[in-house]
Design an enzyme around this catalytic site. Structure first.
Site, mmCIF file in Angstrom:
data_model
loop_
_atom_site.group_PDB
_atom_site.id
_atom_site.type_symbol
_atom_site.label_atom_id
_atom_site.label_comp_id
_atom_site.label_asym_id
_atom_site.label_seq_id
_atom_site.Cartn_x
_atom_site.Cartn_y
_atom_site.Cartn_z
ATOM 1 N N HIS A 183 0.841 -1.200 0.000
ATOM 2 C CA HIS A 183 0.000 0.000 0.000
ATOM 3 C C HIS A 183 0.877 1.251 0.000
ATOM 4 O O HIS A 183 1.834 1.347 0.756
ATOM 5 C CB HIS A 183 -0.885 0.038 1.250
ATOM 6 C CG HIS A 183 -2.029 -0.926 1.217
ATOM 7 N ND1 HIS A 183 -3.175 -0.743 1.965
ATOM 8 C CD2 HIS A 183 -2.218 -2.088 0.528
ATOM 9 C CE1 HIS A 183 -4.014 -1.749 1.755
ATOM 10 N NE2 HIS A 183 -3.451 -2.587 0.895
ATOM 11 N N LYS A 223 -8.264 -13.120 9.766
ATOM 12 C CA LYS A 223 -7.902 -13.339 8.369
ATOM 13 C C LYS A 223 -6.487 -12.838 8.140
ATOM 14 O O LYS A 223 -6.150 -11.715 8.532
ATOM 15 C CB LYS A 223 -8.859 -12.568 7.463
ATOM 16 C CG LYS A 223 -8.344 -12.432 6.028
ATOM 17 C CD LYS A 223 -9.356 -11.806 5.107
ATOM 18 C CE LYS A 223 -8.709 -11.472 3.760
ATOM 19 N NZ LYS A 223 -9.710 -11.120 2.749
ATOM 20 N N LYS A 225 -3.908 -11.748 5.242
ATOM 21 C CA LYS A 225 -3.625 -11.465 3.831
ATOM 22 C C LYS A 225 -2.272 -12.088 3.501
ATOM 23 O O LYS A 225 -1.245 -11.735 4.090
ATOM 24 C CB LYS A 225 -3.573 -9.949 3.602
ATOM 25 C CG LYS A 225 -3.182 -9.539 2.200
ATOM 26 C CD LYS A 225 -4.153 -10.044 1.156
ATOM 27 C CE LYS A 225 -5.351 -9.118 1.015
ATOM 28 N NZ LYS A 225 -6.337 -9.646 0.047
ATOM 29 N N PRO A 252 -4.289 -15.640 -0.232
ATOM 30 C CA PRO A 252 -3.090 -15.327 -1.028
ATOM 31 C C PRO A 252 -3.410 -14.595 -2.331
ATOM 32 O O PRO A 252 -2.508 -14.503 -3.195
ATOM 33 C CB PRO A 252 -2.479 -16.700 -1.306
ATOM 34 C CG PRO A 252 -3.405 -17.716 -0.723
ATOM 35 C CD PRO A 252 -4.694 -17.043 -0.416
ATOM 36 N N ASN A 253 -4.610 -14.110 -2.491
ATOM 37 C CA ASN A 253 -4.957 -13.312 -3.680
ATOM 38 C C ASN A 253 -4.602 -13.992 -4.993
ATOM 39 O O ASN A 253 -4.099 -13.359 -5.928
ATOM 40 C CB ASN A 253 -4.280 -11.933 -3.624
ATOM 41 C CG ASN A 253 -5.113 -10.913 -2.879
ATOM 42 O OD1 ASN A 253 -4.620 -10.247 -1.991
ATOM 43 N ND2 ASN A 253 -6.389 -10.796 -3.215
ATOM 44 N N HIS A 292 -16.228 -8.752 1.507
ATOM 45 C CA HIS A 292 -14.868 -8.328 1.170
ATOM 46 C C HIS A 292 -14.670 -6.863 1.556
ATOM 47 O O HIS A 292 -15.627 -6.099 1.654
ATOM 48 C CB HIS A 292 -14.692 -8.511 -0.340
ATOM 49 C CG HIS A 292 -13.507 -7.829 -0.919
ATOM 50 N ND1 HIS A 292 -13.607 -6.675 -1.668
ATOM 51 C CD2 HIS A 292 -12.202 -8.132 -0.862
ATOM 52 C CE1 HIS A 292 -12.391 -6.315 -2.061
ATOM 53 N NE2 HIS A 292 -11.524 -7.172 -1.591
ATOM 54 N N HIS A 304 -10.816 -3.225 6.615
ATOM 55 C CA HIS A 304 -9.498 -2.614 6.829
ATOM 56 C C HIS A 304 -9.536 -1.553 7.926
ATOM 57 O O HIS A 304 -8.550 -0.852 8.143
ATOM 58 C CB HIS A 304 -9.023 -1.932 5.532
ATOM 59 C CG HIS A 304 -8.599 -2.877 4.438
ATOM 60 N ND1 HIS A 304 -9.456 -3.726 3.820
ATOM 61 C CD2 HIS A 304 -7.383 -3.065 3.851
ATOM 62 C CE1 HIS A 304 -8.803 -4.408 2.883
ATOM 63 N NE2 HIS A 304 -7.553 -4.033 2.881
#
Lengths: 423, 423
Positions: free
Chosen positions: A27, A187, A189, A218-219, A316, A345
């Site tokens: 980010h 969770k 990421k 793991p996207n 999500h 987030h």
């Protein structure tokens, strides 16, 4: 009574964001959002929040210009305006009728629909949850959303969280977040370190929090064999396995080989994806997101579809502000078929532009009972975050560019370990 | 603003019905309905309409007694009351969690949901279609619903329609109905004569009305071989083929052998049926019906599900009064994914208990724009139709019993021809 829309203002903003790692990079110092203010003829207003990248911002502005005169209660009229816009743009680019057009439609209508619900709720003296059928719970559960992260952005001071780049760091992050928010599930990421290093972190979390459901995401950067191997290492440990591999065929191939349910916010992101995913039993849980599914009422329809086909439902999150949190909580409250704690987030954010956002305690957020979304715009804060947008120079999310510009090999390997996903 | 429900009145009524034939027998002289009046603390009221058989009436009355105090805008609260009632009843009968429990839930909640939408719309000064997202069309198309029928009930005079028991009678009936209502498509209720005699009627309709879409509905009394044979005889003639055979497996077996789309209001009548029907490609069109799917908002969710899985959507009808017509029109107006003209028994009815029901012209009904459903209760007519219910002695629909009691063989064979479905 509601009155017609008189003006719609779209304001891009940027808010400080820590260096959270994900499969796409890290980010940047600021996350972008677009803030929608729907003003009505009677002086009332409603708020919506969406992505802030320039292409999307321009779409929002183009739609916004066409909304004066519309009735905020009539979603189908709003849909017609957005459809017409998407058709025009898609015709230009040759993508009319494509999944991409559907996704563009969903992302463009969403903040306006939320803002219309907000202003309608205010006009009727009703919380948005009532406009969705009424809350079936008065608190909505969220999960602790853990990230691998660097200690600080280059040139900035280390924040209260500091780095988390190994199992100990992740467990410490979880402990701090759970202490502050009370989350009852976790969770991680992933898609950042080597897969086995991330599995080690999950096993460390299991040891530290024996009773909390655990998820890993793991996207979609793992291959099927890796995902099978990690699933077996984590057998009996995961609540669900989120987007380990890319696309419906790979998810289906994986699903056939493992027992843990697969969740997705990557391969089922438009109505067109639902039928193939169901047909191939590619996923067992859909992570909905009103920001791209087309707003809150579309997500209640998605919930019904998921229930009808035996799919679980969670939610999500992207980096977001208080308007979106309020919208997520109202939606979560009014969705009977909601089977898991939601992502957010929220803990990573330190500034906002509304007052009255839902407050967390015990891992859940209280459902607002005041009219509309229950948040009020802080116009000074809006102006400040818009200034931040202007001065940040960021116009589209570019996690990988930011990573490459600021963390060179071998520093990356030193920080993330051998086999990390950017090597 | 809406105010809480103060009282809910359930009134059984009977209205005159001609001797229409179908696979279950023949309509009795009166059709039964239950009329729901939801009264709110501020003196406003909303209307709903449902089936009138005693078992259902008792369920409606049991639910109605639990509704005072509820907020008419909060559908989910209503759903909880109905769920609790269904669970109690199902537990008693051992059918908790069954498809039968789902269907009972859908049928019981429906008229209350409609009545709550009606009163909410009145409170907000909005037509019900606005509460469903806003009308996407200002007229809703219906089809001409043709029936084989006897000239009159025993002991009654012949009405303006007279008998229709052969292709000529059906064509004449169509001509009269289309002259009066302007319908642009035609449905024939079949399952009465021998299958080929009914196919002959379709071919006669095709000749008489070369441009109008045609449908045939034998109510699932044919076998697969018969349905295949008739489909081939009618190749290129049918718009869709409604419930020729019984159940998802048979519909799927048929579907695999023919080209014409299959429609159903018999094998997909609860959420549990959708996934198997999709999996087996058993139907291509769902005929929704808010009376058993759980109300208007459930039907908008069903429409989304159908669109998502590539299924067409139309609407089923039973004999109904003006409250249900208004509800059907509002729903049809606010459902973007509505792909065929709707069914209605409206032309067969000569009395009602509301004023202001939608008016037909050119084959379509105008969508009401006045608040709520747009109909007002005629209390004298309600009292009269309730008296009719009391004096009729009819307490449950029994088409076959009525047929057997009044038309003996060989009279039936003389009227309906060799090979008719009651022989």
């Amino acid at each position: 009574m509601t009155s017609p829309i008189s003006e719609v203002i779209v304001t891009p903003v940027a808010f400080a964001d820590p260096p959270l790692l994900n499969a796409a990079g890290v980010h940047e110092p600021y996350a972008l959002r677009s803030i929608i203010e729907v003003r009505c003829a009677d002086g009332s207003y409603g708020l919506g929040e969406s992505y802030g990248n320039t292409a999307h911002l321009e779409g929002l502005q183009a739609v916004a210009a066409q909304l004066p005169g519309l009735d905020p209660m009539r979603r189908n009229d709003l849909a017609r305006v957005v459809e017409r816009h998407v058709r025009t743009v898609a015709d230009d680019g040759g993508s009319a009728g494509s999944v991409s057009a559907t996704r563009t439609f969903g992302a463009l209508i969403s903040p306006f629909e939320v803002a219309c619900l907000d202003v309608t709720g205010k006009a009727l003296g009703r919380p948005v949850s009532d406009l969705l059928g009424g809350a079936v719970r008065d608190r909505v559960d969220f999960s602790a959303y853990l990230f691998y992260r660097f200690a600080a952005h280059p040139g900035q001071d280390v924040d209260e969280w500091g780095a988390a780049l190994d199992p100990e760091g992740i467990v410490a992050q979880a402990r701090k977040m759970i202490t502050e928010y009370g989350f009852g599930s976790i969770k991680l990421k992933a898609g950042v370190l080597a897969p086995d290093a991330e599995a080690d972190a999950i096993l460390a979390l299991r040891e530290a929090f024996p009773d909390l459901p655990l998820r890993i995401d793991p996207n979609a950067v793992w291959d099927v064999d890796t995902a099978v191997r990690i699933a077996k290492r984590l057998d009996g440990v995961l609540e669900y396995f989120e987007d380990p591999v890319r696309g419906i065929p790979e998810m289906a191939a994986l699903s056939a080989q493992i027992d843990v349910p697969l969740a997705t916010n990557m391969c089922v992101v438009a109505w067109e994806h639902v039928a193939p995913a169901v047909r191939d039993d590619a996923v067992q849980i859909v992570l909905s997101d009103h920001h791209y599914w087309g707003g809150l009422r579309a997500c209640t329809e998605l919930a019904r579809t998921c229930e009808t086909f035996g799919l679980g439902l969670s939610m999500h999150s992207n980096s977001h502000l208080g308007i979106s949190l309020a919208a997520m909580v109202h939606l979560g409250a009014a969705t009977p078929h909601l089977t898991y704690a939601l992502d957010t987030h929220w803990p990573w954010k330190h500034e906002d532009l509304v007052t009255g956002a839902p407050v967390f305690s015990g891992g859940s957020a209280a459902v607002p009972t005041t009219p509309g979304l229950g948040v009020e715009l802080d116009r000074d804060a809006l102006a400040r975050l818009h200034e931040q947008y202007l001065s940040s120079g960021i116009r589209a999310r570019d996690d990988i560019g930011y990573l490459r510009r600021n963390w060179a090999e071998p520093e990356l390997t030193k920080l993330l370990g051998e086999g990390h996903m950017f090597s």
